[in-house]
Design a protein around this motif. Structure first.
Motif, PDB file in Angstrom:
ATOM      1  N   LEU A   1      -9.561  -7.721  12.883  1.00 62.20           N
ATOM      2  CA  LEU A   1      -9.976  -6.366  12.537  1.00 62.20           C
ATOM      3  C   LEU A   1      -8.892  -5.360  12.909  1.00 62.20           C
ATOM      4  CD1 LEU A   1     -12.169  -4.514  11.419  1.00 62.20           C
ATOM      5  CD2 LEU A   1     -13.152  -4.396  13.729  1.00 62.20           C
ATOM      6  N   ALA A   2      -8.331  -5.511  14.106  1.00 62.61           N
ATOM      7  CA  ALA A   2      -7.276  -4.593  14.540  1.00 62.61           C
ATOM      8  C   ALA A   2      -6.034  -4.742  13.673  1.00 62.61           C
ATOM      9  CB  ALA A   2      -6.938  -4.836  16.005  1.00 62.61           C
ATOM     10  N   SER A   3      -5.719  -5.963  13.268  1.00 65.32           N
ATOM     11  CA  SER A   3      -4.563  -6.182  12.409  1.00 65.32           C
ATOM     12  C   SER A   3      -4.762  -5.538  11.042  1.00 65.32           C
ATOM     13  CB  SER A   3      -4.296  -7.681  12.255  1.00 65.32           C
ATOM     14  OG  SER A   3      -3.945  -8.262  13.498  1.00 65.32           O
ATOM     15  N   ALA A   4      -5.979  -5.654  10.498  1.00 66.78           N
ATOM     16  CA  ALA A   4      -6.274  -5.006   9.215  1.00 66.78           C
ATOM     17  C   ALA A   4      -6.175  -3.491   9.339  1.00 66.78           C
ATOM     18  CB  ALA A   4      -7.667  -5.411   8.740  1.00 66.78           C
ATOM     19  N   ALA A   5      -6.680  -2.940  10.447  1.00 67.31           N
ATOM     20  CA  ALA A   5      -6.594  -1.495  10.662  1.00 67.31           C
ATOM     21  C   ALA A   5      -5.144  -1.044  10.797  1.00 67.31           C
ATOM     22  CB  ALA A   5      -7.394  -1.111  11.906  1.00 67.31           C
ATOM     23  N   ALA A   6      -4.340  -1.839  11.483  1.00 66.96           N
ATOM     24  CA  ALA A   6      -2.924  -1.506  11.639  1.00 66.96           C
ATOM     25  C   ALA A   6      -2.218  -1.506  10.290  1.00 66.96           C
ATOM     26  CB  ALA A   6      -2.249  -2.490  12.588  1.00 66.96           C
ATOM     27  N   ALA A   7      -2.526  -2.491   9.445  1.00 68.22           N
ATOM     28  CA  ALA A   7      -1.925  -2.535   8.113  1.00 68.22           C
ATOM     29  C   ALA A   7      -2.320  -1.304   7.292  1.00 68.22           C
ATOM     30  CB  ALA A   7      -2.344  -3.813   7.396  1.00 68.22           C
ATOM     31  N   ALA A   8      -3.574  -0.895   7.417  1.00 65.24           N
ATOM     32  CA  ALA A   8      -4.022   0.300   6.699  1.00 65.24           C
ATOM     33  C   ALA A   8      -3.283   1.537   7.195  1.00 65.24           C
ATOM     34  CB  ALA A   8      -5.528   0.476   6.875  1.00 65.24           C
ATOM     35  N   GLY A   9      -3.067   1.610   8.497  1.00 65.70           N
ATOM     36  CA  GLY A   9      -2.335   2.742   9.048  1.00 65.70           C
ATOM     37  C   GLY A   9      -0.889   2.781   8.582  1.00 65.70           C
ATOM     38  N   LEU A  10      -0.235   1.621   8.564  1.00 70.82           N
ATOM     39  CA  LEU A  10       1.147   1.558   8.083  1.00 70.82           C
ATOM     40  C   LEU A  10       1.244   2.008   6.629  1.00 70.82           C
ATOM     41  CD1 LEU A  10       2.306  -1.867   9.574  1.00 70.82           C
ATOM     42  CD2 LEU A  10       3.001   0.401  10.333  1.00 70.82           C
TER      43      LEU A  10
ATOM     44  N   LEU B   1       8.227 -17.658   2.921  1.00 68.20           N
ATOM     45  CA  LEU B   1       8.026 -16.399   3.642  1.00 68.20           C
ATOM     46  C   LEU B   1       6.554 -15.997   3.633  1.00 68.20           C
ATOM     47  CD1 LEU B   1      10.275 -13.290   3.388  1.00 68.20           C
ATOM     48  CD2 LEU B   1       7.837 -13.042   2.999  1.00 68.20           C
ATOM     49  N   ARG B   2       5.938 -16.055   2.455  1.00 70.57           N
ATOM     50  CA  ARG B   2       4.515 -15.693   2.321  1.00 70.57           C
ATOM     51  C   ARG B   2       3.641 -16.544   3.228  1.00 70.57           C
ATOM     52  NH1 ARG B   2       2.788 -17.949  -3.001  1.00 70.57           N
ATOM     53  NH2 ARG B   2       2.838 -19.812  -1.671  1.00 70.57           N
ATOM     54  N   ASP B   3       3.820 -17.861   3.182  1.00 68.77           N
ATOM     55  CA  ASP B   3       2.972 -18.748   3.969  1.00 68.77           C
ATOM     56  C   ASP B   3       3.309 -18.668   5.456  1.00 68.77           C
ATOM     57  OD1 ASP B   3       1.849 -19.504   1.591  1.00 68.77           O
ATOM     58  OD2 ASP B   3       2.976 -21.373   1.418  1.00 68.77           O
ATOM     59  N   GLY B   4       4.596 -18.472   5.769  1.00 65.80           N
ATOM     60  CA  GLY B   4       4.993 -18.395   7.165  1.00 65.80           C
ATOM     61  C   GLY B   4       4.396 -17.201   7.869  1.00 65.80           C
ATOM     62  N   TYR B   5       4.434 -16.045   7.236  1.00 60.18           N
ATOM     63  CA  TYR B   5       3.841 -14.860   7.855  1.00 60.18           C
ATOM     64  C   TYR B   5       2.313 -14.884   7.772  1.00 60.18           C
ATOM     65  CZ  TYR B   5       8.264 -12.490   8.696  1.00 60.18           C
ATOM     66  OH  TYR B   5       9.505 -12.150   9.179  1.00 60.18           O
ATOM     67  N   ALA B   6       1.782 -15.436   6.686  1.00 60.60           N
ATOM     68  CA  ALA B   6       0.328 -15.465   6.537  1.00 60.60           C
ATOM     69  C   ALA B   6      -0.344 -16.264   7.644  1.00 60.60           C
ATOM     70  CB  ALA B   6      -0.056 -16.040   5.176  1.00 60.60           C
ATOM     71  N   LYS B   7       0.348 -17.250   8.194  1.00 64.47           N
ATOM     72  CA  LYS B   7      -0.275 -18.089   9.228  1.00 64.47           C
ATOM     73  C   LYS B   7      -0.607 -17.299  10.487  1.00 64.47           C
ATOM     74  CE  LYS B   7       3.719 -19.802  11.853  1.00 64.47           C
ATOM     75  NZ  LYS B   7       4.701 -18.809  11.374  1.00 64.47           N
ATOM     76  N   SER B   8       0.091 -16.162  10.703  1.00 67.22           N
ATOM     77  CA  SER B   8      -0.063 -15.488  11.988  1.00 67.22           C
ATOM     78  C   SER B   8      -0.353 -14.000  11.913  1.00 67.22           C
ATOM     79  CB  SER B   8       1.208 -15.688  12.831  1.00 67.22           C
ATOM     80  OG  SER B   8       2.354 -15.251  12.117  1.00 67.22           O
ATOM     81  N   LEU B   9      -0.189 -13.377  10.748  1.00 64.99           N
ATOM     82  CA  LEU B   9      -0.359 -11.924  10.680  1.00 64.99           C
ATOM     83  C   LEU B   9      -1.766 -11.485  11.053  1.00 64.99           C
ATOM     84  CD1 LEU B   9       1.603 -10.531   7.593  1.00 64.99           C
ATOM     85  CD2 LEU B   9       1.945 -10.020  10.000  1.00 64.99           C
ATOM     86  N   TRP B  10      -2.766 -12.334  10.810  1.00 70.02           N
ATOM     87  CA  TRP B  10      -4.135 -11.961  11.133  1.00 70.02           C
ATOM     88  C   TRP B  10      -4.293 -11.623  12.616  1.00 70.02           C
ATOM     89  CZ3 TRP B  10      -6.293 -14.726  14.993  1.00 70.02           C
ATOM     90  CH2 TRP B  10      -5.758 -15.997  15.255  1.00 70.02           C
ATOM     91  N   GLY B  11      -3.434 -12.181  13.460  1.00 70.64           N
ATOM     92  CA  GLY B  11      -3.537 -11.941  14.905  1.00 70.64           C
ATOM     93  C   GLY B  11      -2.407 -11.103  15.448  1.00 70.64           C
ATOM     94  N   ALA B  12      -1.768 -10.296  14.580  1.00 74.14           N
ATOM     95  CA  ALA B  12      -0.574  -9.567  15.011  1.00 74.14           C
ATOM     96  C   ALA B  12      -0.871  -8.504  16.056  1.00 74.14           C
ATOM     97  CB  ALA B  12       0.114  -8.925  13.805  1.00 74.14           C
ATOM     98  N   VAL B  13      -2.076  -7.991  16.082  1.00 71.07           N
ATOM     99  CA  VAL B  13      -2.432  -6.944  17.047  1.00 71.07           C
ATOM    100  C   VAL B  13      -3.479  -7.508  17.999  1.00 71.07           C
ATOM    101  CG1 VAL B  13      -3.305  -4.608  17.367  1.00 71.07           C
ATOM    102  CG2 VAL B  13      -1.959  -5.164  15.347  1.00 71.07           C
ATOM    103  N   GLY B  14      -3.005  -8.051  19.103  1.00 70.74           N
ATOM    104  CA  GLY B  14      -3.912  -8.510  20.159  1.00 70.74           C
ATOM    105  C   GLY B  14      -4.816  -9.645  19.763  1.00 70.74           C
ATOM    106  N   GLY B  15      -4.470 -10.401  18.723  1.00 67.92           N
ATOM    107  CA  GLY B  15      -5.289 -11.530  18.327  1.00 67.92           C
ATOM    108  C   GLY B  15      -6.561 -11.140  17.601  1.00 67.92           C
ATOM    109  N   SER B  16      -6.656  -9.886  17.160  1.00 67.62           N
ATOM    110  CA  SER B  16      -7.871  -9.410  16.497  1.00 67.62           C
ATOM    111  C   SER B  16      -7.625  -9.196  15.012  1.00 67.62           C
ATOM    112  CB  SER B  16      -8.333  -8.087  17.127  1.00 67.62           C
ATOM    113  OG  SER B  16      -9.294  -7.453  16.310  1.00 67.62           O
TER     114      SER B  16
END
Length: 379
Positions: free
Chosen positions: A280-289, A263-278
């Protein structure tokens, strides 16, 4: 931590729960008794080292009701186990095994395997479905998905399979994905909107019209996307099509990852691009959540009534979505802030791996997106 900040975050949590409840009520659902499919249906099954999954997956595909013209194309993407042998042992003329060459430059493995499978089907009036090997379709899955597609004039539907989760890690994380889009994405508006940013889809189970797929450019349009499922829906939208997630809890089930390491490796492969492939945006979204669904819970532990309201709203929203999508609502929803923190850990791993260029999946490196070379289906 000021009281005003906690009240604001709690208010957002309450709004998110209300939005999730509205989305769940509006989510398109398959008919209980779907009509027979009149068009040819080609199911593409991209696989790599799926020996343990193939038998059950194919059996469920071949057990579909109401699909007289069915073809299953298994694309073996460089398997090193007995995946191909399992497929060859299935004595059914509806099943074809295709061996894919290594992906050409500029392509990732799964988009290329999907493109190879789709290229075997030239019926312009047909239906294309893409299914992962860990998905178990129920007997009316294809007919039900096509019924939604045709009844509402859509080009793509993504029936979200019922998540199957065992153990603490899976139960904490797996239900988060449908909760995220139900809480943050206005599903009916997104379905009609041409904006690519309003998109949610799962590659576990995608169903498209062949015309819509070709008009969007097929998987060549998303050849270097780790999240090729969402990218494909965005390509459909850019080409003038419509689509989005629908209720798949009565159509399919999926145990996506078996245990914490997978689970950790499966999600880690793609979470960096969860918000529009960015990243930075993905990190900001995680902070907001984290701010909205963890901070109020922490404040509640210190006696804040606003924090308690925010925590309760997060639990309620999680439970409503879980019940609608086939997950276990209770007592799992009570640990919702812990789920978000675990997601933060995986996100940090994903962003670090992206930055270092060390992300891999199924033995292949995952390069960061770069300037796209001209699309080609050959080496």
């Amino acid at each position: 931590m000021t009281g005003r900040l906690v009240r604001a975050l709690a208010g957002i949590s309450v709004a998110g729960a209300v939005h999730a409840a509205v989305n769940v009520a509006l989510l398109r659902r398959p008919p209980a008794d779907p009509p027979p499919v009149r068009r040819p249906v080609t199911v593409v099954l991209p696989v790599r080292d799926e020996e343990q999954q193939m038998g059950a997956c194919l059996a469920a595909l071949l057990d579909q009701r109401g699909v007289d013209d069915l073809r299953v194309v298994v694309v073996d993407d460089g398997s090193t186990d007995g995946t191909a042998d399992v497929v060859r042992a299935v004595r059914d003329p509806r099943v074809a095994l295709v061996t894919a060459d290594p992906p050409p430059p500029g392509w990732l493995g799964k988009p290329y395997a999907c493109a190879v499978g789709a290229a075997t089907d030239a019926q312009h009036d047909g239906i294309l479905a893409f299914v992962d090997a860990d998905v178990r379709l129920f007997p009316d899955a294809l007919a039900g998905a096509v019924a939604i597609l045709e009844r509402h004039g859509l080009d793509l539907v993504s029936p979200w399979p019922r998540p199957v989760a065992h153990g603490a890690a899976e139960r904490l994380v797996q239900p988060l994905v449908p909760w995220l889009w139900a809480t943050t994405l206005p599903v009916r508006l997104a379905e009609r909107s041409p904006r690519p940013s309003l998109a949610a889809a799962t590659g576990q189970f995608l169903v498209l019209t062949r015309r819509g797929y070709d008009r969007a450019g097929g998987h060549a349009a998303v050849r270097d996307e780790v999240l090729e499922d969402i990218a494909l829906l965005r390509a459909v939208k850019r080409s003038g099509g419509r689509g989005g997630p629908v209720d798949g809890s009565r159509l399919a089930a999926c145990r996506m990852y078996d245990g914490w390491p997978a689970l950790r490796d499966g999600y880690a492969k793609s979470l960096w691009g969860a918000v529009g492939g960015s990243p930075l945006a993905s990190a900001a979204a995680a902070a907001g959540l984290t701010a909205v669904w963890v901070v109020p819970a922490l404040a509640a532990l210190r006696g804040s009534r606003a924090g308690l309201a925010g925590y309760a709203a997060g639990v309620a929203g999680r439970a409503v979505v879980a019940a609608a999508t086939g997950s276990r609502p209770w007592p799992d929803a009570l640990a919702h802030p812990v789920s978000v923190l675990v997601l933060d850990v995986i996100m940090a791993r994903s962003l670090l791996g992206y930055r270092r260029g060390t992300l891999r999946w199924r033995g292949r490196p995952l390069p960061a997106p770069a300037a796209r070379p001209p699309a080609t289906m050959g080496p």
